[in-house]
Design a protein around this motif. Structure first.
Motif, PDB file in Angstrom:
ATOM      1  N   LEU A   1      33.690  48.600  42.912  1.00  0.00           N
ATOM      2  CA  LEU A   1      34.753  47.686  43.317  1.00  0.00           C
ATOM      3  C   LEU A   1      36.105  48.373  43.138  1.00  0.00           C
ATOM      4  O   LEU A   1      36.391  48.929  42.074  1.00  0.00           O
ATOM      5  CB  LEU A   1      34.702  46.402  42.483  1.00  0.00           C
ATOM      6  CG  LEU A   1      33.396  45.609  42.581  1.00  0.00           C
ATOM      7  CD1 LEU A   1      33.434  44.411  41.652  1.00  0.00           C
ATOM      8  CD2 LEU A   1      33.145  45.150  44.012  1.00  0.00           C
ATOM      9  N   GLN A   2      36.925  48.326  44.166  1.00  0.00           N
ATOM     10  CA  GLN A   2      38.233  48.963  44.107  1.00  0.00           C
ATOM     11  C   GLN A   2      39.216  48.033  43.403  1.00  0.00           C
ATOM     12  O   GLN A   2      39.611  47.006  43.949  1.00  0.00           O
ATOM     13  CB  GLN A   2      38.726  49.297  45.526  1.00  0.00           C
ATOM     14  CG  GLN A   2      39.873  50.295  45.569  1.00  0.00           C
ATOM     15  CD  GLN A   2      39.475  51.679  45.054  1.00  0.00           C
ATOM     16  OE1 GLN A   2      38.353  52.113  45.236  1.00  0.00           O
ATOM     17  NE2 GLN A   2      40.404  52.363  44.411  1.00  0.00           N
ATOM     18  N   LYS A   3      39.572  48.384  42.185  1.00  0.00           N
ATOM     19  CA  LYS A   3      40.489  47.567  41.392  1.00  0.00           C
ATOM     20  C   LYS A   3      41.902  48.147  41.341  1.00  0.00           C
ATOM     21  O   LYS A   3      42.795  47.560  40.741  1.00  0.00           O
ATOM     22  CB  LYS A   3      39.950  47.413  39.957  1.00  0.00           C
ATOM     23  CG  LYS A   3      38.641  46.643  39.875  1.00  0.00           C
ATOM     24  CD  LYS A   3      38.798  45.209  40.344  1.00  0.00           C
ATOM     25  CE  LYS A   3      37.516  44.414  40.165  1.00  0.00           C
ATOM     26  NZ  LYS A   3      37.673  43.007  40.618  1.00  0.00           N
ATOM     27  N   VAL A   4      42.085  49.333  41.951  1.00  0.00           N
ATOM     28  CA  VAL A   4      43.395  49.992  41.945  1.00  0.00           C
ATOM     29  C   VAL A   4      43.772  50.348  43.383  1.00  0.00           C
ATOM     30  O   VAL A   4      42.968  50.911  44.116  1.00  0.00           O
ATOM     31  CB  VAL A   4      43.369  51.280  41.088  1.00  0.00           C
ATOM     32  CG1 VAL A   4      44.705  52.010  41.173  1.00  0.00           C
ATOM     33  CG2 VAL A   4      43.035  50.944  39.636  1.00  0.00           C
ATOM     34  N   SER A   5      44.980  49.991  43.773  1.00  0.00           N
ATOM     35  CA  SER A   5      45.507  50.391  45.080  1.00  0.00           C
ATOM     36  C   SER A   5      46.870  51.040  44.864  1.00  0.00           C
ATOM     37  O   SER A   5      47.514  50.827  43.835  1.00  0.00           O
ATOM     38  CB  SER A   5      45.630  49.178  46.016  1.00  0.00           C
ATOM     39  OG  SER A   5      46.407  48.159  45.417  1.00  0.00           O
ATOM     40  N   TYR A   6      47.299  51.847  45.830  1.00  0.00           N
ATOM     41  CA  TYR A   6      48.573  52.561  45.633  1.00  0.00           C
ATOM     42  C   TYR A   6      49.215  52.879  46.974  1.00  0.00           C
ATOM     43  O   TYR A   6      48.570  52.878  48.025  1.00  0.00           O
ATOM     44  CB  TYR A   6      48.346  53.855  44.846  1.00  0.00           C
ATOM     45  CG  TYR A   6      47.545  54.911  45.588  1.00  0.00           C
ATOM     46  CD1 TYR A   6      48.183  55.905  46.340  1.00  0.00           C
ATOM     47  CD2 TYR A   6      46.153  54.911  45.554  1.00  0.00           C
ATOM     48  CE1 TYR A   6      47.461  56.869  47.030  1.00  0.00           C
ATOM     49  CE2 TYR A   6      45.420  55.869  46.236  1.00  0.00           C
ATOM     50  CZ  TYR A   6      46.083  56.840  46.973  1.00  0.00           C
ATOM     51  OH  TYR A   6      45.358  57.788  47.655  1.00  0.00           O
TER      52      TYR A   6
ATOM     53  N   GLU B   1      42.474  44.757  37.633  1.00  0.00           N
ATOM     54  CA  GLU B   1      41.699  44.460  36.434  1.00  0.00           C
ATOM     55  C   GLU B   1      41.339  45.777  35.748  1.00  0.00           C
ATOM     56  O   GLU B   1      41.128  46.790  36.416  1.00  0.00           O
ATOM     57  CB  GLU B   1      40.419  43.703  36.815  1.00  0.00           C
ATOM     58  CG  GLU B   1      39.654  43.129  35.645  1.00  0.00           C
ATOM     59  CD  GLU B   1      38.445  42.317  36.093  1.00  0.00           C
ATOM     60  OE1 GLU B   1      37.693  41.873  35.209  1.00  0.00           O
ATOM     61  OE2 GLU B   1      38.244  42.132  37.308  1.00  0.00           O
ATOM     62  N   PHE B   2      41.279  45.752  34.416  1.00  0.00           N
ATOM     63  CA  PHE B   2      40.978  46.964  33.660  1.00  0.00           C
ATOM     64  C   PHE B   2      39.464  47.107  33.466  1.00  0.00           C
ATOM     65  O   PHE B   2      38.937  46.921  32.357  1.00  0.00           O
ATOM     66  CB  PHE B   2      41.714  46.952  32.320  1.00  0.00           C
ATOM     67  CG  PHE B   2      43.197  47.166  32.453  1.00  0.00           C
ATOM     68  CD1 PHE B   2      43.716  48.440  32.599  1.00  0.00           C
ATOM     69  CD2 PHE B   2      44.064  46.085  32.446  1.00  0.00           C
ATOM     70  CE1 PHE B   2      45.085  48.639  32.728  1.00  0.00           C
ATOM     71  CE2 PHE B   2      45.440  46.276  32.577  1.00  0.00           C
ATOM     72  CZ  PHE B   2      45.943  47.552  32.729  1.00  0.00           C
ATOM     73  N   THR B   3      38.770  47.463  34.541  1.00  0.00           N
ATOM     74  CA  THR B   3      37.338  47.723  34.476  1.00  0.00           C
ATOM     75  C   THR B   3      37.114  49.178  34.069  1.00  0.00           C
ATOM     76  O   THR B   3      38.063  49.971  34.000  1.00  0.00           O
ATOM     77  CB  THR B   3      36.692  47.487  35.848  1.00  0.00           C
ATOM     78  OG1 THR B   3      37.325  48.352  36.806  1.00  0.00           O
ATOM     79  CG2 THR B   3      36.856  46.035  36.292  1.00  0.00           C
ATOM     80  N   GLU B   4      35.855  49.552  33.844  1.00  0.00           N
ATOM     81  CA  GLU B   4      35.537  50.952  33.548  1.00  0.00           C
ATOM     82  C   GLU B   4      35.976  51.860  34.696  1.00  0.00           C
ATOM     83  O   GLU B   4      36.562  52.919  34.486  1.00  0.00           O
ATOM     84  CB  GLU B   4      34.022  51.109  33.335  1.00  0.00           C
ATOM     85  CG  GLU B   4      33.553  50.824  31.932  1.00  0.00           C
ATOM     86  CD  GLU B   4      32.062  51.079  31.780  1.00  0.00           C
ATOM     87  OE1 GLU B   4      31.527  51.984  32.455  1.00  0.00           O
ATOM     88  OE2 GLU B   4      31.428  50.365  30.984  1.00  0.00           O
ATOM     89  N   THR B   5      35.673  51.436  35.917  1.00  0.00           N
ATOM     90  CA  THR B   5      35.960  52.279  37.078  1.00  0.00           C
ATOM     91  C   THR B   5      37.452  52.371  37.377  1.00  0.00           C
ATOM     92  O   THR B   5      37.890  53.297  38.070  1.00  0.00           O
ATOM     93  CB  THR B   5      35.228  51.749  38.329  1.00  0.00           C
ATOM     94  OG1 THR B   5      35.575  50.365  38.526  1.00  0.00           O
ATOM     95  CG2 THR B   5      33.718  51.865  38.171  1.00  0.00           C
TER      96      THR B   5
ATOM     97  N   GLY C   1      50.457  35.417  34.913  1.00  0.00           N
ATOM     98  CA  GLY C   1      49.034  35.689  35.101  1.00  0.00           C
ATOM     99  C   GLY C   1      48.605  37.021  34.527  1.00  0.00           C
ATOM    100  O   GLY C   1      47.432  37.402  34.628  1.00  0.00           O
ATOM    101  N   SER C   2      49.542  37.758  33.914  1.00  0.00           N
ATOM    102  CA  SER C   2      49.212  39.039  33.269  1.00  0.00           C
ATOM    103  C   SER C   2      48.741  38.732  31.849  1.00  0.00           C
ATOM    104  O   SER C   2      49.509  38.226  31.035  1.00  0.00           O
ATOM    105  CB  SER C   2      50.440  39.949  33.212  1.00  0.00           C
ATOM    106  OG  SER C   2      51.000  40.126  34.501  1.00  0.00           O
ATOM    107  N   ALA C   3      47.476  39.049  31.556  1.00  0.00           N
ATOM    108  CA  ALA C   3      46.913  38.636  30.264  1.00  0.00           C
ATOM    109  C   ALA C   3      46.138  39.758  29.594  1.00  0.00           C
ATOM    110  O   ALA C   3      45.746  40.734  30.230  1.00  0.00           O
ATOM    111  CB  ALA C   3      45.990  37.422  30.464  1.00  0.00           C
ATOM    112  N   SER C   4      45.952  39.609  28.284  1.00  0.00           N
ATOM    113  CA  SER C   4      45.048  40.449  27.500  1.00  0.00           C
ATOM    114  C   SER C   4      45.363  41.939  27.646  1.00  0.00           C
ATOM    115  O   SER C   4      46.396  42.402  27.191  1.00  0.00           O
ATOM    116  CB  SER C   4      43.609  40.120  27.901  1.00  0.00           C
ATOM    117  OG  SER C   4      42.683  40.670  27.007  1.00  0.00           O
ATOM    118  N   ALA C   5      44.473  42.706  28.283  1.00  0.00           N
ATOM    119  CA  ALA C   5      44.684  44.152  28.412  1.00  0.00           C
ATOM    120  C   ALA C   5      45.993  44.471  29.137  1.00  0.00           C
ATOM    121  O   ALA C   5      46.637  45.484  28.853  1.00  0.00           O
ATOM    122  CB  ALA C   5      43.503  44.798  29.143  1.00  0.00           C
ATOM    123  N   SER C   6      46.406  43.610  30.066  1.00  0.00           N
ATOM    124  CA  SER C   6      47.687  43.811  30.752  1.00  0.00           C
ATOM    125  C   SER C   6      48.843  43.722  29.766  1.00  0.00           C
ATOM    126  O   SER C   6      49.837  44.454  29.873  1.00  0.00           O
ATOM    127  CB  SER C   6      47.884  42.760  31.849  1.00  0.00           C
ATOM    128  OG  SER C   6      46.947  42.932  32.878  1.00  0.00           O
TER     129      SER C   6
END
Length: 376
Positions: A166-171, A185-189, A269-274
């Protein structure tokens, strides 16, 4: 009674509790009209314990549910790379999204396709969760028969399971040599995806960077630390404390990869790891945090595997920014507060400020970074 006060969990194996369970069991066996699903009864017994902790993040996962949870935190899974929805009344299962470069996209599956059969098995009266299990149990090539409303015809698509990331980062590169990276989202990938994005932007001569964490609900503590490791020197990133006062510290373990100034965008909406990311950047004055106050989730959950393959999750620690900011219930207050008319996580006041749809927070970050670059 005194022991129960000191340790409420004793009630779970108390003789009176076991007797009450036996009473309820006898009543169900003697009077309950319908068939009993033993697995469901067991699952909800333990889900009830999670609810009883009065911890909104506590949960019990069956073995099947746990697999889905772990897939989500990893950001990758074995499947076809499509999201499906089921109509509550008709039971029709429809393709809602098809991810790029996945078995589903390569097979030609399209948004709007209605699933009719897997191989020769018709999907009439099949629940969505059962369909997902059917697909994941396939070995080798199989076919999906769909009805395509746009062409008004049935189509048979040969397909094969594969690894789906799943693409969780765009730029993208913005004006004035300012790069932009959005982390959903801060996933492993997400760690490798962030590094790839940063390298691609540096190859385009990036002079400054915006990291957008708006509406990012968090993710893995290890992942946010790995990404912070790329932007901070060898420093304390975050520390946690458990119920006994035990403290664990997480450090950056190498010199930072990115030396340019970095602005961080946040909202309600920025929570936890964010908030860990924004808090560390703020404490070390690495660059401005811009937007509105974050959610305020400064607690850590841990999922404990149980012997039968199920798992129990609950809150086990609080975490603090390097300078000791207590995020829980407080959030991170940005260095530059900018209400975003597109942000509906707050009070709604921002919508009154402008109606032109401009991303006010992003525009402010571009302006601040451009001024800093010109000053140099």
């Amino acid at each position: 009674a005194e022991q129960e006060t000191e340790n409420g969990a004793e009630i779970l194996t108390d003789a009176e509790t076991l007797q009450k369970l036996d009473e309820v069991k006898s009543l169900i066996e003697e009077y309950y009209l319908n068939d009993v699903d033993a697995d469901m009864l067991s699952d909800y017994l333990f889900k009830g314990i999670a609810v009883g902790l009065d911890d909104v993040y506590a949960n019990y996962y069956s073995e099947e549910e746990l697999e889905s949870v772990l897939d989500s935190s990893r950001g990758s899974y074995t499947g076809i790379g499509a999201t499906l929805t089921q109509d509550g009344q008709s039971g029709t299962i429809t393709v809602n999204d098809v991810y790029e470069n996945t078995p589903a996209s390569e097979a030609g599956l399209q948004v709007g396709d209605e699933l009719l059969a897997i191989d020769d098995t018709a999907l009439t009266d099949v629940q969505l969760s059962d369909l997902v299990s059917m697909i994941k149990s396939e070995d080798g090539d199989f076919s999906i028969t769909v009805y395509r409303p746009s062409d008004k015809k049935e189509v048979i698509l040969p397909i094969m399971l594969g690894d789906v990331e799943l693409q969780k980062v765009s730029y993208e590169m913005k004006q004035n040599g300012i790069g932009y990276i959005k982390i959903e989202e801060f996933t492993e990938t997400a760690v490798d995806q962030f590094c790839e994005a940063a390298e691609a932007l540096e190859a385009q001569n990036m002079q400054a960077l915006i990291v957008d964490l708006r509406d990012n609900p968090g993710g893995l503590l290890t992942s946010v630390c790995d990404i912070l490791d790329e932007v901070l020197p060898e420093k304390l990133l975050v520390y946690t404390e458990d119920k006994n006062g035990g403290r664990e510290e997480y450090y950056s373990d190498q010199s930072r990869i990115l030396d340019c100034e970095i602005a961080v965008l946040v909202n309600g909406g920025s929570a936890s790891a964010s908030e860990i990311f924004a808090g560390a950047m703020q404490d070390y004055e690495r660059g401005p945090v811009i937007g509105t106050k974050t959610y305020g989730k400064g607690i850590v959950q841990r999922t404990f595997p149980l012997q039968d393959g199920s798992a129990f999750k609950m809150t086990v620690e609080k975490y603090y920014t390097p300078n000791g900011q207590d995020i829980n219930g407080n959030g991170i207050t940005p260095d530059i507060i900018v209400e975003d008319p597109a942000d509906d996580t707050g009070s709604g006041k921002a919508q009154e400020s402008t109606g032109d749809g401009t991303d006010q927070v992003l525009e402010k970050a571009l302006e601040v970074l451009a001024e800093d670059l010109n000053a140099e």
